[in-house]
Design a protein around this motif. Structure first.
Motif, PDB file in Angstrom:
ATOM      1  N   LEU A 234      20.482  75.510  63.423  1.00 20.37           N
ATOM      2  CA  LEU A 234      20.176  76.596  64.253  1.00 20.37           C
ATOM      3  C   LEU A 234      18.970  77.231  63.564  1.00 20.37           C
ATOM      4  CD1 LEU A 234      23.674  77.845  64.993  1.00 20.37           C
ATOM      5  CD2 LEU A 234      22.411  76.377  66.250  1.00 20.37           C
ATOM      6  N   SER A 235      18.246  78.171  64.732  1.00 20.15           N
ATOM      7  CA  SER A 235      17.389  79.102  64.210  1.00 20.15           C
ATOM      8  C   SER A 235      18.086  80.228  63.387  1.00 20.15           C
ATOM      9  CB  SER A 235      16.479  79.766  65.368  1.00 20.15           C
ATOM     10  OG  SER A 235      17.755  80.623  66.029  1.00 20.15           O
ATOM     11  N   MET A 236      17.211  80.951  62.627  1.00 20.06           N
ATOM     12  CA  MET A 236      17.636  81.869  61.577  1.00 20.06           C
ATOM     13  C   MET A 236      18.374  83.151  62.271  1.00 20.06           C
ATOM     14  SD  MET A 236      17.291  81.598  58.163  1.00 20.06           S
ATOM     15  CE  MET A 236      17.213  79.964  57.498  1.00 20.06           C
ATOM     16  N   ARG A 237      18.009  83.424  63.630  1.00 17.56           N
ATOM     17  CA  ARG A 237      18.539  84.376  64.382  1.00 17.56           C
ATOM     18  C   ARG A 237      19.834  83.981  65.052  1.00 17.56           C
ATOM     19  NH1 ARG A 237      19.155  85.488  69.783  1.00 17.56           N
ATOM     20  NH2 ARG A 237      19.209  87.844  70.408  1.00 17.56           N
ATOM     21  N   GLU A 238      19.875  82.422  65.257  1.00 18.42           N
ATOM     22  CA  GLU A 238      21.065  82.187  65.975  1.00 18.42           C
ATOM     23  C   GLU A 238      22.113  81.878  64.717  1.00 18.42           C
ATOM     24  OE1 GLU A 238      19.466  79.510  69.673  1.00 18.42           O
ATOM     25  OE2 GLU A 238      19.494  78.505  67.676  1.00 18.42           O
ATOM     26  N   GLN A 239      21.634  81.388  63.636  1.00 21.79           N
ATOM     27  CA  GLN A 239      22.519  81.217  62.495  1.00 21.79           C
ATOM     28  C   GLN A 239      23.344  82.335  62.018  1.00 21.79           C
ATOM     29  OE1 GLN A 239      20.938  79.601  58.855  1.00 21.79           O
ATOM     30  NE2 GLN A 239      22.969  78.539  58.507  1.00 21.79           N
ATOM     31  N   LYS A 240      22.421  83.591  62.200  1.00 21.81           N
ATOM     32  CA  LYS A 240      23.060  84.944  61.676  1.00 21.81           C
ATOM     33  C   LYS A 240      24.117  85.300  62.773  1.00 21.81           C
ATOM     34  CE  LYS A 240      22.009  89.814  61.444  1.00 21.81           C
ATOM     35  NZ  LYS A 240      20.893  91.048  61.644  1.00 21.81           N
ATOM     36  N   LEU A 241      23.937  85.022  63.729  1.00 19.41           N
ATOM     37  CA  LEU A 241      25.034  85.264  65.086  1.00 19.41           C
ATOM     38  C   LEU A 241      26.153  84.490  64.728  1.00 19.41           C
ATOM     39  CD1 LEU A 241      22.826  85.700  68.044  1.00 19.41           C
ATOM     40  CD2 LEU A 241      23.818  87.754  66.788  1.00 19.41           C
ATOM     41  N   SER A 242      25.957  83.346  64.450  1.00 17.54           N
ATOM     42  CA  SER A 242      27.349  82.469  64.177  1.00 17.54           C
ATOM     43  C   SER A 242      27.876  82.875  63.068  1.00 17.54           C
ATOM     44  CB  SER A 242      26.563  81.040  64.091  1.00 17.54           C
ATOM     45  OG  SER A 242      27.502  80.021  63.922  1.00 17.54           O
ATOM     46  N   LEU A 243      27.080  83.034  61.861  1.00 13.97           N
ATOM     47  CA  LEU A 243      27.711  83.559  60.571  1.00 13.97           C
ATOM     48  C   LEU A 243      28.489  84.697  60.987  1.00 13.97           C
ATOM     49  CD1 LEU A 243      24.760  82.823  58.126  1.00 13.97           C
ATOM     50  CD2 LEU A 243      27.199  81.965  57.930  1.00 13.97           C
ATOM     51  N   LYS A 244      28.007  85.955  61.790  1.00 14.75           N
ATOM     52  CA  LYS A 244      28.945  86.875  61.993  1.00 14.75           C
ATOM     53  C   LYS A 244      30.082  86.683  62.755  1.00 14.75           C
ATOM     54  CE  LYS A 244      28.280  91.491  63.868  1.00 14.75           C
ATOM     55  NZ  LYS A 244      27.469  92.690  64.336  1.00 14.75           N
ATOM     56  N   HIS A 245      30.004  85.642  63.980  1.00 11.93           N
ATOM     57  CA  HIS A 245      31.127  85.487  64.752  1.00 11.93           C
ATOM     58  C   HIS A 245      32.124  84.728  63.884  1.00 11.93           C
ATOM     59  CE1 HIS A 245      33.287  84.001  68.213  1.00 11.93           C
ATOM     60  NE2 HIS A 245      33.328  83.042  67.473  1.00 11.93           N
ATOM     61  N   SER A 246      31.781  83.958  62.903  1.00  9.48           N
ATOM     62  CA  SER A 246      32.719  83.079  61.917  1.00  9.48           C
ATOM     63  C   SER A 246      33.571  84.023  61.174  1.00  9.48           C
ATOM     64  CB  SER A 246      32.079  82.219  61.331  1.00  9.48           C
ATOM     65  OG  SER A 246      31.510  81.109  61.869  1.00  9.48           O
ATOM     66  N   PHE A 247      32.797  85.041  60.823  1.00 12.91           N
ATOM     67  CA  PHE A 247      33.304  86.195  59.969  1.00 12.91           C
ATOM     68  C   PHE A 247      34.338  86.892  60.524  1.00 12.91           C
ATOM     69  CE2 PHE A 247      33.527  90.430  58.142  1.00 12.91           C
ATOM     70  CZ  PHE A 247      33.678  90.028  56.748  1.00 12.91           C
ATOM     71  N   MET A 248      33.916  87.494  61.868  1.00 11.74           N
ATOM     72  CA  MET A 248      34.730  88.328  62.424  1.00 11.74           C
ATOM     73  C   MET A 248      36.183  87.650  62.984  1.00 11.74           C
ATOM     74  SD  MET A 248      33.430  91.141  62.272  1.00 11.74           S
ATOM     75  CE  MET A 248      34.467  92.342  63.142  1.00 11.74           C
ATOM     76  N   SER A 249      35.962  86.409  63.269  1.00 12.67           N
ATOM     77  CA  SER A 249      37.103  85.365  63.938  1.00 12.67           C
ATOM     78  C   SER A 249      37.896  85.200  62.832  1.00 12.67           C
ATOM     79  CB  SER A 249      36.448  84.206  64.341  1.00 12.67           C
ATOM     80  OG  SER A 249      35.675  84.279  65.666  1.00 12.67           O
ATOM     81  N   TRP A 250      37.527  85.224  61.561  1.00 10.03           N
ATOM     82  CA  TRP A 250      38.366  85.005  60.316  1.00 10.03           C
ATOM     83  C   TRP A 250      39.138  86.016  59.949  1.00 10.03           C
ATOM     84  CZ3 TRP A 250      40.297  80.786  57.885  1.00 10.03           C
ATOM     85  CH2 TRP A 250      40.960  81.045  56.614  1.00 10.03           C
ATOM     86  N   LYS A 251      38.173  87.309  60.048  1.00  8.30           N
ATOM     87  CA  LYS A 251      39.050  88.677  59.638  1.00  8.30           C
ATOM     88  C   LYS A 251      40.082  88.984  60.694  1.00  8.30           C
ATOM     89  CE  LYS A 251      36.761  92.734  60.549  1.00  8.30           C
ATOM     90  NZ  LYS A 251      37.828  93.636  60.938  1.00  8.30           N
ATOM     91  N   GLY A 252      39.689  88.827  62.037  1.00 13.16           N
ATOM     92  CA  GLY A 252      40.835  88.917  63.127  1.00 13.16           C
ATOM     93  C   GLY A 252      40.943  90.708  62.844  1.00 13.16           C
ATOM     94  N   GLU A 253      42.211  91.052  62.798  1.00  9.11           N
ATOM     95  CA  GLU A 253      42.880  92.400  62.812  1.00  9.11           C
ATOM     96  C   GLU A 253      43.067  92.882  61.508  1.00  9.11           C
ATOM     97  OE1 GLU A 253      43.191  94.003  65.635  1.00  9.11           O
ATOM     98  OE2 GLU A 253      42.613  92.455  66.753  1.00  9.11           O
ATOM     99  N   SER A 254      42.466  92.003  60.352  1.00 10.61           N
ATOM    100  CA  SER A 254      42.819  92.402  58.960  1.00 10.61           C
ATOM    101  C   SER A 254      41.718  93.430  58.760  1.00 10.61           C
ATOM    102  CB  SER A 254      42.526  91.242  58.073  1.00 10.61           C
ATOM    103  OG  SER A 254      43.559  90.665  58.175  1.00 10.61           O
ATOM    104  N   ASN A 255      41.790  94.202  57.733  1.00  8.61           N
ATOM    105  CA  ASN A 255      40.759  95.158  57.174  1.00  8.61           C
ATOM    106  C   ASN A 255      39.646  94.596  56.577  1.00  8.61           C
ATOM    107  OD1 ASN A 255      41.885  97.571  58.089  1.00  8.61           O
ATOM    108  ND2 ASN A 255      43.205  97.868  56.120  1.00  8.61           N
ATOM    109  N   GLN A 256      38.237  95.001  56.770  1.00  6.16           N
ATOM    110  CA  GLN A 256      37.343  94.361  55.687  1.00  6.16           C
ATOM    111  C   GLN A 256      37.808  94.595  54.265  1.00  6.16           C
ATOM    112  OE1 GLN A 256      33.612  94.788  57.452  1.00  6.16           O
ATOM    113  NE2 GLN A 256      32.428  94.483  55.410  1.00  6.16           N
ATOM    114  N   THR A 257      37.564  93.456  53.522  1.00  5.84           N
ATOM    115  CA  THR A 257      38.163  93.359  52.231  1.00  5.84           C
ATOM    116  C   THR A 257      36.951  94.126  51.376  1.00  5.84           C
ATOM    117  OG1 THR A 257      39.276  91.322  52.547  1.00  5.84           O
ATOM    118  CG2 THR A 257      38.716  92.098  50.173  1.00  5.84           C
TER     119      THR A 257
END
Length: 267
Positions: A234-257
Motif C-alpha cells: 500500500l501507499s504510506m498513507r494507506e498503510q498508516k490507516l490500515s495500521l491504525k485500523h488493525s490496532f483499534m480493532s485489536w484493542k477493542g474496548e480495552s484501555n490503551q496499554t
C-alpha cells in the motif's frame, strides 16, 4: 451546600488539569513537527502517533545536515506528563548534538543521550532506584552515497526490501539512562544494505504490547510483522490507516496499554 461546593471545586480543578494536558499536547507535537526538515517531505512516509494520555513519552526526531537525513524514534520511561518531559528532553538533546556539537554518528548520538540522561537527569535524584532513560533507534541516510547507518538501544527497526519479507534488524541490548553508575560498554554503528524502493519501519513497543483480541493478550511482535508485511504494498498513507485500523480493532474496548508510535519511510 458544603458538598456541592466541594464537588464544584473538584470539577473545576479537574477541568483545569485537563486543559493543561491538552495545551501541553499541542506544545509537544509542535516541538516535534516544527523540527522536521523539509528534506523528509521528499520521501513517502507516515507517522502513526497515538499517546495514551494526551501527552506522550514516545517521540520522533528528524534532522538534516550535509546531504544526510537523520531519523529517530524513542520511547522514554513512563508516559503521561513525566514521559512527555523526558521525550522533549531527548528531542532537544538530539537537536543540540547534530547542529551545535556536530555529532553525525548514530552511535555517538546514543552515547550522548546516555550521558544526558544518566549524568544529567538521574544524577539529580542521587538515588539508585530511579531509572529515567529512553529506548531508541537512530538511522542516518546519506542521500548522495545511499549509505544507511543505524544504532539502537532496546528498540525496534524493521527493513522491507521489494519482493522480500520484512525482517527485524538487530540492535544493542544496552540501557540508555538509568542509574549513573551503570556499566556502559558502548554502542555500535551498524549498516543496512540499500535497495531502491526499500522501506524502513521504526516502532516503540506500545503497538505490539497492546492487550486485546478475543483472549485479551498482547498483539505481539509476530502479529505486527504480519500486519506490516500484509500492508507493505500500500501507499504510506494507506498503510498508516490500515495500521491504525488493525490496532483499534485489536484493542477493542480495552484501555490503551501504552503510548504508541510507529514511523515508516520509503527510500
Amino acid at each position: 451546600m458544603s458538598s456541592l461546593l466541594n464537588s464544584s471545586f473538584k470539577r473545576k480543578s479537574f477541568d483545569s488539569i485537563l486543559d493543561s494536558y491538552k495545551l501541553g499536547a499541542i506544545y509537544q507535537q509542535a516541538i516535534f513537527r516544527n523540527h522536521m526538515p523539509s528534506k523528509l517531505m521528499s520521501f513517502n512516509h507516515f507517522i502513526f502517533n497515538q499517546p495514551r494520555d494526551l501527552v506522550s513519552g514516545d517521540f520522533y526526531w528528524c534532522g538534516y545536515y550535509n546531504d544526510k537525513l537523520f531519523i529517530a524514534v524513542g520511547d522514554c520511561t513512563g508516559h503521561g506528563l513525566p514521559g512527555a518531559i523526558l521525550s522533549i528532553y531527548g528531542h532537544l538533546s538530539l537537536t543540540s548534538m547534530l547542529y551545535n556539537k556536530n555529532v553525525y554518528s548514530p552511535r555517538l548520538m546514543l552515547e550522548g543521550l546516555d550521558h544526558s540522561y544518566s549524568r544529567g537527569l538521574n544524577n539529580y535524584w542521587n538515588t539508585s532506584y530511579r531509572s529515567e532513560g529512553v529506548d531508541i533507534t537512530i538511522v542516518r541516510y546519506d542521500m548522495r552515497t545511499k549509505e544507511l547507518v543505524y544504532a539502537g538501544s532496546n528498540s525496534y527497526l524493521y527493513v522491507k526490501y521489494p519482493d522480500e519479507d520484512l525482517k527485524r534488524v538487530t540492535e544493542d541490548k544496552l540501557q540508555i539512562g538509568g542509574n549513573m553508575q551503570h556499566d556502559f560498554r558502548g554502542f555500535s554503528d551498524m549498516r543496512i544494505d540499500y535497495k531502491k524502493g526499500m522501506k524502513l519501519y521504526m516502532s516503540t513497543d506500545g503497538y505490539s504490547d497492546q492487550f486485546g483480541g478475543e483472549a485479551d493478550k498482547k498483539l505481539s511482535q509476530k502479529r505486527l510483522i504480519e500486519i506490516l508485511n500484509n500492508t507493505a504494498q500500500l501507499s504510506m498513507r494507506e498503510q498508516k490507516l490500515s495500521l491504525k485500523h488493525s490496532f483499534m480493532s485489536w484493542k477493542g474496548e480495552s484501555n490503551q496499554t501504552d503510548d504508541v508510535l510507529l514511523m515508516g519511510i520509503e527510500l
